[in-house]
Design an enzyme around this catalytic site. Structure first.
Site, PDB file in Angstrom:
ATOM      1  N   THR A   1       0.828  -1.204   0.000  1.00 52.32           N
ATOM      2  CA  THR A   1       0.000   0.000   0.000  1.00 52.32           C
ATOM      3  C   THR A   1       0.866   1.259   0.000  1.00 52.32           C
ATOM      4  OG1 THR A   1      -1.817  -1.063   1.091  1.00 52.32           O
ATOM      5  CG2 THR A   1      -1.570   1.275   1.542  1.00 52.32           C
TER       6      THR A   1
ATOM      7  N   ASP B   1      -8.495  -1.407   5.568  1.00 45.75           N
ATOM      8  CA  ASP B   1      -8.495  -0.178   6.377  1.00 45.75           C
ATOM      9  C   ASP B   1      -8.268   1.083   5.540  1.00 45.75           C
ATOM     10  OD1 ASP B   1      -5.871  -1.273   5.875  1.00 45.75           O
ATOM     11  OD2 ASP B   1      -5.065   0.284   7.185  1.00 45.75           O
TER      12      ASP B   1
ATOM     13  N   GLY C   1      -0.441  -2.201   6.335  1.00 42.90           N
ATOM     14  CA  GLY C   1      -0.317  -3.439   7.090  1.00 42.90           C
ATOM     15  C   GLY C   1      -1.568  -4.283   6.940  1.00 42.90           C
TER      16      GLY C   1
ATOM     17  N   GLY D   1      -4.863  -4.995   7.136  1.00 49.96           N
ATOM     18  CA  GLY D   1      -5.968  -4.058   7.315  1.00 49.96           C
ATOM     19  C   GLY D   1      -6.978  -4.406   8.397  1.00 49.96           C
TER      20      GLY D   1
HETATM   21  N1  ASP Z   1      -3.718  -2.150   4.599  1.00 46.03           N
HETATM   22  C1  ASP Z   1      -3.946  -2.719   3.305  1.00 46.03           C
HETATM   23  C2  ASP Z   1      -5.163  -3.591   3.352  1.00 46.03           C
HETATM   24  O1  ASP Z   1      -5.342  -4.323   4.287  1.00 46.03           O
HETATM   25  C3  ASP Z   1      -2.833  -3.555   2.814  1.00 46.03           C
HETATM   26  C4  ASP Z   1      -1.500  -2.900   2.794  1.00 46.03           C
HETATM   27  O2  ASP Z   1      -1.198  -2.064   3.662  1.00 46.03           O
HETATM   28  O3  ASP Z   1      -0.711  -3.239   1.911  1.00 46.03           O
HETATM   29  O4  ASP Z   1      -5.919  -3.585   2.382  1.00 46.03           O
END
Ligand code: ASP
Length: 305
Positions: free
Chosen positions: A172, A203, A224, A226
């Site tokens: 992300t 998230d 992270g 989510g």
């Molecule tokens: N937070 C993002 C999600 O859970 C994933 C990421 O941070 O890469 O969709």
């Protein structure tokens, strides 16, 4: 005075897993995004414009799990989430589960500035993008051999994974900034989790969980697993700890990422900036693609812990 920080995801990013060429490519991309944001701030531009520019560039970069580089869903598609928040008036906008929109962060900003809503999803959000003339790209634009191979592995194993199966990386992207006028802003964008099913939403598009900005406290962008960031209401929690308990930005980020998230079992990290221009980039994973710059801070990028 201005400050800016960006991230390109957190996770198990080990030096042994990145070739020198890959490391160079990631660092170069992070620098370019950081500079795109910093240029705006240096010229007296708005934090909101700086975070938009930095995230847009990272969305256009196939290295990161957002926009062009988004991971594949269970149905072999791309469903993207993004959000943006203006700390000056706490206006915000977000989109969830959108496909073929080249830059979801621009659509999130459009939701904030051109509708009376905060969060739009799927076809409705795409309809707005069409109405406003945002750029759409065909599926082929979002296709990469690498992501497809990754998806195949996860799909065959019948699980859901965050970005990379073998290196467990959350790709992300996000940015936070403070501008000369004292305004804070945050933006985050993602393709979510590899092989995600049932229109899963993480998230990233949830204000308070993945993104938050308030001129009185700080601006935060998360990356992270989510589900844990949603349960923890991570970005808002950091702001609340500053507002209600008088913690510094550093204390609040450390408590939330290193203690509260860890206790829950949530892996990942945050970037944050406060009204004084202090920058924090805290993660409980092995690494986080990140960068920071400011009026008194030369631009620097880092990957490992
Ligand atoms: N937070 C993002 C999600 O859970 C994933 C990421 O941070 O890469 O969709």
């Amino acid at each position: 005075m201005y400050s800016i920080a960006i991230h390109g995801g957190a996770g198990t990013i080990l030096k042994s897993q990145l070739t020198a060429d890959m490391e160079k490519a990631y660092s170069g991309s992070l620098f370019a995004a950081l500079q795109a944001g910093e240029r705006i701030l240096k010229e007296g531009g708005a934090a909101l414009d700086a975070v938009t520019a930095a995230v847009k560039l990272l969305e256009d970069d196939p290295l990161f799990n957002a926009g062009k580089g988004s991971v594949f869903t269970f149905n072999e598609k791309h469903e993207m989430d993004a959000s943006i928040m203006n700390g000056a008036n706490r206006a915000c906008g977000a989109v969830a589960g959108v496909s073929n929109v080249k830059n979801p962060v621009l659509l999130a900003r459009m939701v904030m500035e051109q509708t009376e809503h905060v969060l739009l999803s799927g076809e409705g959000a795409e309809e707005l993008a069409h109405e406003k003339g945002l750029v759409f790209e065909p599926d082929s634009y979002f296709f990469s051999e690498f992501r497809h191979r990754q998806w195949k592995q996860v799909h065959q194993s019948g699980t859901t994974s965050l970005d990379h199966l073998d290196e467990k990386k959350f790709g992300t992207v996000g940015a936070v900034a403070l501008d000369d006028q004292g305004n804070l802003a945050a933006a985050t964008s993602t393709g979510g989790m590899t092989n995600k099913k049932y229109n899963r939403i993480g998230d990233t598009p949830l204000i308070g969980s993945g993104t938050y900005a308030n001129n009185e406290t700080c601006a935060v962008s998360c990356t992270g697993h989510g589900e844990f960031f949603i349960r923890q209401v991570t970005a808002y929690d950091i702001s609340c700890l500053m507002e209600y308990r008088g913690l510094s930005l550093s204390e609040a980020c450390t408590l939330v990422v290193k203690n509260k998230l860890v206790e829950l079992g949530g892996e990942g990290g945050v970037i944050a900036v406060d009204r004084k221009g202090n920058i924090e980039m805290v993660f409980n994973s092995e690494g986080m693609y990140r960068g920071r710059a400011g009026s008194n801070l030369p631009a620097e990028v880092a990957i490992y812990g």
